[in-house]
Design an enzyme around this catalytic site. Structure first.
Site: not given
Length: 219
Positions: A83-85
């Site tokens: 997951i890219k945050i």
């Protein structure tokens, strides 16, 4: 060093994956838009081509929204998707929560060593400093990588530094020399790294000589 491809074009991913050196893929909303396809469909297809980490970015701005999106993406997409945050206070809080649940993350839009260290403390699997965008402001993006790697040397940090916004092969070479763990780059840069005129000239000479050998043998 890990070599990641920064694209949502599955044909490009298949090409580079066929070389046997592709370690992962990064995507973002802009790349997905460029592909003109459904987000989850594209990410799932990418994950089927490359078994390394595939970054899928959340679009919520609040912590709970990021956590909810991250959980949903992990549930609906293949296991190798991470997951890219964004590197915001809300993003750090979301990273901490997802990390506690065993969900790997890539904290993106990092522009200082302090941001990188705070993301690492929150439990990020990767932090992504953007070299090219720093260059665009008139500063030196490689100084940012140097500052982050120097900071990493002072502490026992497990988070990997993923150099992003790569614009040309010189960026990649500098990252190699500074010890960055990962680089993500467009297909064009992959091709440029492999291209060298002396390789082409040498191959041309070998083939010419071998053709003469075969001709003599058939005489």
């Amino acid at each position: 060093m890990e070599f990641f491809l920064d694209t949502a074009d599955v044909d490009e991913i298949r090409e580079i994956a066929s070389w046997g050196i592709l370690d992962g893929v990064t995507t973002n909303p802009s790349l997905i838009k460029k592909s003109g396809r459904d987000f989850k469909t594209v990410v799932a297809e990418i994950a089927s081509i490359c078994d390394g980490p595939i970054s899928a970015e959340v679009t919520a701005l609040d912590t709970q929204g990021m956590v909810d999106q991250g959980r949903a993406l992990k549930k609906e997409l293949p296991e190798n998707v991470i997951i890219k945050i964004p590197c915001t206070p809300e993003g750090l809080a979301a990273t901490k929560i997802l990390n506690s649940e065993g969900i790997n993350t890539n904290v993106t839009l990092v522009f200082s060593a302090a941001q990188a260290l705070m993301a690492a403390k929150a439990g990020a699997t990767y932090v992504s400093p953007f070299i090219g965008r720093v260059d665009d402001t008139g500063s030196d993006g490689m100084t940012l990588i140097a500052e982050i790697m120097s900071t990493w040397e002072n502490y026992d940090i497990k988070t990997k530094v993923l150099a992003a916004s790569i614009r040309h092969p010189t960026h990649v070479l500098a990252c190699m020399q500074l010890g960055a763990h990962t680089v993500t780059m467009p297909t064009k840069t992959f091709r440029q790294l492999m291209k060298h005129p002396l390789t082409d000239k040498g191959l041309e000479g070998f083939l010419k000589d071998w053709a003469e050998v075969e001709a003599a043998g058939n005489a």
